[in-house]
Design a protein around this motif. Structure first.
Motif, PDB file in Angstrom:
ATOM      1  N   GLU A 143       0.832  -1.198   0.000  1.00  0.00           N
ATOM      2  CA  GLU A 143       0.000   0.000   0.000  1.00  0.00           C
ATOM      3  C   GLU A 143       0.870   1.252   0.000  1.00  0.00           C
ATOM      4  N   SER A 144       1.932   1.221   0.765  1.00  0.00           N
ATOM      5  CA  SER A 144       2.785   2.395   0.848  1.00  0.00           C
ATOM      6  C   SER A 144       3.509   2.647  -0.493  1.00  0.00           C
ATOM      7  N   LEU A 145       3.993   1.588  -1.120  1.00  0.00           N
ATOM      8  CA  LEU A 145       4.641   1.752  -2.427  1.00  0.00           C
ATOM      9  C   LEU A 145       3.653   2.328  -3.440  1.00  0.00           C
ATOM     10  N   LEU A 149       4.297   5.929  -5.344  1.00  0.00           N
ATOM     11  CA  LEU A 149       4.400   5.984  -6.809  1.00  0.00           C
ATOM     12  C   LEU A 149       3.294   6.858  -7.402  1.00  0.00           C
ATOM     13  N   ARG A 150       2.099   6.751  -6.837  1.00  0.00           N
ATOM     14  CA  ARG A 150       0.997   7.588  -7.352  1.00  0.00           C
ATOM     15  C   ARG A 150       1.259   9.056  -7.085  1.00  0.00           C
ATOM     16  N   LEU A 151       1.761   9.356  -5.892  1.00  0.00           N
ATOM     17  CA  LEU A 151       2.033  10.755  -5.568  1.00  0.00           C
ATOM     18  C   LEU A 151       3.055  11.333  -6.541  1.00  0.00           C
ATOM     19  N   LEU A 152       4.017  10.511  -6.937  1.00  0.00           N
ATOM     20  CA  LEU A 152       5.036  10.984  -7.870  1.00  0.00           C
ATOM     21  C   LEU A 152       4.500  11.066  -9.303  1.00  0.00           C
ATOM     22  N   GLY A 153       3.270  10.663  -9.493  1.00  0.00           N
ATOM     23  CA  GLY A 153       2.654  10.842 -10.814  1.00  0.00           C
ATOM     24  C   GLY A 153       2.649   9.601 -11.683  1.00  0.00           C
ATOM     25  N   HIS A 154       3.083   8.466 -11.140  1.00  0.00           N
ATOM     26  CA  HIS A 154       3.070   7.254 -11.949  1.00  0.00           C
ATOM     27  C   HIS A 154       1.679   6.631 -11.964  1.00  0.00           C
ATOM     28  N   GLN A 155       1.474   5.794 -12.981  1.00  0.00           N
ATOM     29  CA  GLN A 155       0.211   5.084 -13.111  1.00  0.00           C
ATOM     30  C   GLN A 155       0.391   3.747 -12.394  1.00  0.00           C
ATOM     31  N   VAL A 156      -0.374   3.517 -11.341  1.00  0.00           N
ATOM     32  CA  VAL A 156      -0.202   2.267 -10.599  1.00  0.00           C
ATOM     33  C   VAL A 156      -1.468   1.416 -10.710  1.00  0.00           C
ATOM     34  N   VAL A 157      -1.288   0.149 -11.039  1.00  0.00           N
ATOM     35  CA  VAL A 157      -2.405  -0.790 -11.074  1.00  0.00           C
ATOM     36  C   VAL A 157      -2.192  -1.740  -9.908  1.00  0.00           C
ATOM     37  N   THR A 158      -3.140  -1.780  -8.962  1.00  0.00           N
ATOM     38  CA  THR A 158      -2.956  -2.693  -7.837  1.00  0.00           C
ATOM     39  C   THR A 158      -3.815  -3.937  -8.052  1.00  0.00           C
ATOM     40  N   ASP A 159      -3.237  -5.087  -7.752  1.00  0.00           N
ATOM     41  CA  ASP A 159      -3.912  -6.356  -8.030  1.00  0.00           C
ATOM     42  C   ASP A 159      -3.708  -7.297  -6.841  1.00  0.00           C
ATOM     43  N   ILE A 346       6.610  -4.656 -12.728  1.00  0.00           N
ATOM     44  CA  ILE A 346       5.656  -5.379 -11.877  1.00  0.00           C
ATOM     45  C   ILE A 346       6.371  -5.662 -10.560  1.00  0.00           C
ATOM     46  N   ILE A 347       5.745  -5.254  -9.476  1.00  0.00           N
ATOM     47  CA  ILE A 347       6.349  -5.459  -8.154  1.00  0.00           C
ATOM     48  C   ILE A 347       5.526  -6.488  -7.390  1.00  0.00           C
ATOM     49  N   TYR A 348       6.183  -7.526  -6.899  1.00  0.00           N
ATOM     50  CA  TYR A 348       5.529  -8.551  -6.080  1.00  0.00           C
ATOM     51  C   TYR A 348       5.981  -8.368  -4.647  1.00  0.00           C
ATOM     52  N   VAL A 349       5.020  -8.205  -3.753  1.00  0.00           N
ATOM     53  CA  VAL A 349       5.389  -8.008  -2.351  1.00  0.00           C
ATOM     54  C   VAL A 349       4.992  -9.259  -1.563  1.00  0.00           C
ATOM     55  N   THR A 350       5.968 -10.109  -1.280  1.00  0.00           N
ATOM     56  CA  THR A 350       5.683 -11.324  -0.492  1.00  0.00           C
ATOM     57  C   THR A 350       6.851 -11.567   0.458  1.00  0.00           C
ATOM     58  N   ASP A 351       6.693 -12.567   1.292  1.00  0.00           N
ATOM     59  CA  ASP A 351       7.789 -12.803   2.227  1.00  0.00           C
ATOM     60  C   ASP A 351       8.973 -13.493   1.543  1.00  0.00           C
ATOM     61  N   GLY A 352      10.105 -13.423   2.220  1.00  0.00           N
ATOM     62  CA  GLY A 352      11.367 -13.848   1.637  1.00  0.00           C
ATOM     63  C   GLY A 352      11.430 -15.319   1.253  1.00  0.00           C
ATOM     64  N   ARG A 353      10.531 -16.129   1.835  1.00  0.00           N
ATOM     65  CA  ARG A 353      10.584 -17.556   1.521  1.00  0.00           C
ATOM     66  C   ARG A 353      10.167 -17.836   0.083  1.00  0.00           C
ATOM     67  N   GLN A 354       9.599 -16.848  -0.580  1.00  0.00           N
ATOM     68  CA  GLN A 354       9.197 -17.068  -1.976  1.00  0.00           C
ATOM     69  C   GLN A 354      10.259 -16.586  -2.970  1.00  0.00           C
ATOM     70  N   GLN A 355      11.465 -16.306  -2.498  1.00  0.00           N
ATOM     71  CA  GLN A 355      12.492 -15.803  -3.408  1.00  0.00           C
ATOM     72  C   GLN A 355      12.793 -16.761  -4.549  1.00  0.00           C
ATOM     73  N   SER A 521      13.501  11.777  -0.853  1.00  0.00           N
ATOM     74  CA  SER A 521      13.206  10.562  -0.103  1.00  0.00           C
ATOM     75  C   SER A 521      12.074   9.792  -0.778  1.00  0.00           C
ATOM     76  N   LEU A 522      11.106  10.491  -1.358  1.00  0.00           N
ATOM     77  CA  LEU A 522      10.039   9.782  -2.082  1.00  0.00           C
ATOM     78  C   LEU A 522      10.623   9.009  -3.268  1.00  0.00           C
ATOM     79  N   GLU A 523      11.541   9.664  -3.976  1.00  0.00           N
ATOM     80  CA  GLU A 523      12.130   8.970  -5.133  1.00  0.00           C
ATOM     81  C   GLU A 523      12.933   7.754  -4.715  1.00  0.00           C
ATOM     82  N   ALA A 524      13.635   7.877  -3.603  1.00  0.00           N
ATOM     83  CA  ALA A 524      14.409   6.729  -3.132  1.00  0.00           C
ATOM     84  C   ALA A 524      13.476   5.569  -2.770  1.00  0.00           C
ATOM     85  N   VAL A 525      12.342   5.879  -2.155  1.00  0.00           N
ATOM     86  CA  VAL A 525      11.371   4.823  -1.823  1.00  0.00           C
ATOM     87  C   VAL A 525      10.911   4.131  -3.102  1.00  0.00           C
ATOM     88  N   ALA A 526      10.594   4.939  -4.113  1.00  0.00           N
ATOM     89  CA  ALA A 526      10.089   4.369  -5.366  1.00  0.00           C
ATOM     90  C   ALA A 526      11.157   3.533  -6.071  1.00  0.00           C
TER      91      ALA A 526
END
Ligand code: ARG
Length: 591
Positions: A143-145, A149-159, A346-355, A521-526
């Motif tokens: 959610e934070s990512l 990204l949206r605040l910086l003006g990018h188009q984000v599709v959440t799924d 495409i960013i996948y946010v899961t725990d490290g065991r799925q590496q 700092s926002l750019e570094a997060v993104a």
């Protein structure tokens, strides 16, 4: 912001000496230590190395061409060719002025050409199971990512890729038909689903005939049996109600919820294409993807080292009974997302065991669809575990996994105790509302603050501490800054003309400089998918504000200090509020 202006001036100076040179690597970054100034660039040293030039001479030549006197003190050349920039108070004042007028909030929206479409796959809990503490990190990080990204003006599709398919449904269906307690289902649907699942699972281990019956239910579901499909849909609906309650509390919304089952129609095709192109092959009745030998063994996700030897570590895409695997669904999902949204990442946010899973999926996809794969960056933004204070995985006292709903309740209750204690003057509805923001904020912030790849220890005391790097502290400084503005009789956001500002005290200058770095700092997060960088930024800003406020009177000051300080209060409140919002945290008006 100003670093971007400095960067373009530096680039112009370099371009005038080296026409036609690619300027992408000529960057200006924040100074590693404020002793050296506000910003720095080490780009000229690399350039000198490439061109076999004397770096100090090159730096001298570039600086002579650089027109920055309006923004900073004379540029300092340090060591073998670092450039150090120290901003002039006048430059800071004019950026603060335009921010006050609402022209920006210390970040530049991404230009149309650089705007990206990013798909974020996060939360993704499983149907018929309670959402537990393990799902919190994915939900909150994702959610934070999304927000940044949206605040910086990018188009984000959440799924939300919910787990709504798999062998567990055989047992669930059998349990539903043979042991469902209707009243319990009504009262606590997920609890009842969990109960029947556990009961059937236990029975399957003892009695082979139960296992057979559960399997038969699964086969019927897979074959499209109307009754089983109906029950399956009802289980999804009940689970979704639970997910939505939690998402509502957390302030999370998804553009799409395309669960695993959505991709079922494509799975046979994925397998036949992969087999057809030689990427997958049969092995002991199953179908699996193997290494193509093009990567060094260490980097090859399809090899594993055993007793000093590299052996095959294939990814199953069809089991011997014909069922498809998690990896098959993820390959179909990737294909669908690229076709549907043409994302650049495409960013996948899961725990490290799925590496390993994602390394295999990404690698197989590159081989399967090299052209499509070349246009998209695939990122597995993985995270570590939440531990209890004993250093073991976080559990309830009785050893069960901690349910997310219970955790959020407890956070609000604990916060309420503090609010009631500190603010007995407020009415109870207001106290509850503040406690809700503090409690949920504390849980989220504690989760976002550590580097996401580290495990962290869950601690109520730490997360609700009023001092130190916590949400409450940041929220509190935000409230304090907002209160000064109200006490001055100013309606926030109504500075009609740019007031004359005059930054003098070192604490004022330090606060102003810190405000300017919000965008960085926002750019570094993104760039790095690391909201912890924003937490640290906000904590430092809140601390800089506190130092300023403790030593500079605002309302009683003489002009132009009074206006300057009010401006600093208002801008600090705006940045803290916006920054917290990027973390999904609300800032109370009063605390
Ligand atoms: N449902 C999975 C789990 O709970 C997470 C899914 C992540 N996303 C994906 N595309 N595989 O572990």
């Amino acid at each position: 912001m100003l670093h971007l202006v400095l960067e373009s001036r530096l680039q112009a100076a370099v371009a005038s000496l080296f026409p036609g040179l690619s300027l992408d690597s000529i960057r200006v970054r924040p100074a590693s230590d404020s002793k050296f100034g506000d910003y720095q660039s080490n780009a000229l040293m690399a350039l000198a190395r490439e061109r076999k030039m004397n770096p100090r001479q090159l730096a001298t030549d570039v600086v002579a061409k650089m027109e920055v006197a309006d923004l900073c003190e004379p540029v300092e050349i340090a060591g073998p060719g670092f450039l150090n920039f120290r901003l002039r108070p006048g430059a800071l004042e004019s950026v603060l002025r335009t921010a006050l007028l609402g022209e920006h909030l210390f970040f530049a929206p991404t230009s149309v050409e650089k705007r990206r479409t990013v798909v974020i796959d996060y939360s993704s809990p499983n149907v018929a199971k309670p959402m537990h503490v393990g799902h919190i990190r994915s939900t909150i990080l994702g959610e934070s990512l999304t927000r940044v990204l949206r605040l910086l003006g990018h188009q984000v599709v959440t799924d939300n890729h919910i787990g709504d398919w798999g062998t567990q449904f055989g047992m669930l269906l059998f349990g539903w038909k043979t042991m469902l307690d209707a009243a319990a289902l009504e009262a606590d649907p997920i609890g009842e689903l969990e109960r029947i699942y556990k009961a059937v699972n236990a029975a399957c281990k003892e009695q082979p005939e139960t296992l057979e019956k559960a399997r038969a239910e699964l086969v019927k579901l897979q074959a499209g049996d109307a009754e089983n499909l109906g029950i399956w849909k009802e289980m999804i609906r009940l689970s979704q109600v639970q997910f939505d309650t939690i998402y509502g509390r957390l302030g999370v919304k998804f553009d799409h919820t395309l669960g695993e089952s959505f991709y079922n129609p494509w799975l046979p095709d994925v397998v036949s294409q992969l087999t057809g192109s030689g990427i997958a092959r049969e092995s002991e009745g199953a179908v699996a993807v193997f290494s193509d030998g093009t990567l060094p063994p260490k980097e090859d996700p399809f090899l594993i080292s055993r007793d000093g030897e590299w052996v095959a570590n294939p990814a199953l895409i069809r089991k011997s009974d014909g069922a498809f695997n998690y990896a098959t669904t993820d390959l179909a999902t990737l294909d669908y997302r690229i076709r549907t949204w043409a994302p650049s990442e495409i960013i996948y946010v899961t725990d490290g065991r799925q590496q390993l899973h994602f390394r295999q999926v990404f690698n197989a996809f590159h081989r399967w669809q090299s052209k499509a794969a070349a246009s998209v960056r695939l990122t597995h933004a993985w995270f570590g575990s939440i531990l209890g204070e004993d250093g073991k995985p976080f559990k309830t006292r009785s050893g069960d996994t901690v349910k997310l709903a219970d955790l959020l309740d407890e956070a609000e209750e604990r916060a309420l105790r503090v609010v009631v204690d500190k603010r007995p003057d407020l009415d109870s509805a207001t106290q509850r509302e503040i406690a809700r923001k503090i409690g949920l904020g504390a849980v989220k912030y504690q989760d976002l603050l550590p580097n996401r790849q580290s495990d962290y220890v869950f601690s109520w005391d730490k997360m609700l501490a009023l001092t130190g790097n916590t949400a409450v502290y940041v929220q509190y400084q935000c409230t304090r800054a907002g209160k000064v503005i109200r006490d001055a009789g100013i309606t926030p956001g109504t500075w009609s003309s740019g007031p004359a500002l005059c930054l003098e005290a070192p604490v004022e200058l330090a606060l102003a400089r810190h405000l300017l770095n919000f965008g960085l700092s926002l750019e570094a997060v993104a760039d790095e998918c690391r909201p912890n960088l924003l937490c640290n930024y906000l904590y430092e800003l809140a601390s800089a504000y506190s130092r300023f406020y403790d030593s500079c009177p605002v309302l009683k000051a003489e002009e132009p200090s009074r206006t300057t300080r009010l401006a600093l209060c208002e801008l600090t409140a705006r940045v803290l509020r916006q920054g917290l919002d990027c973390l999904g945290i609300e800032a109370p008006e009063t605390m």
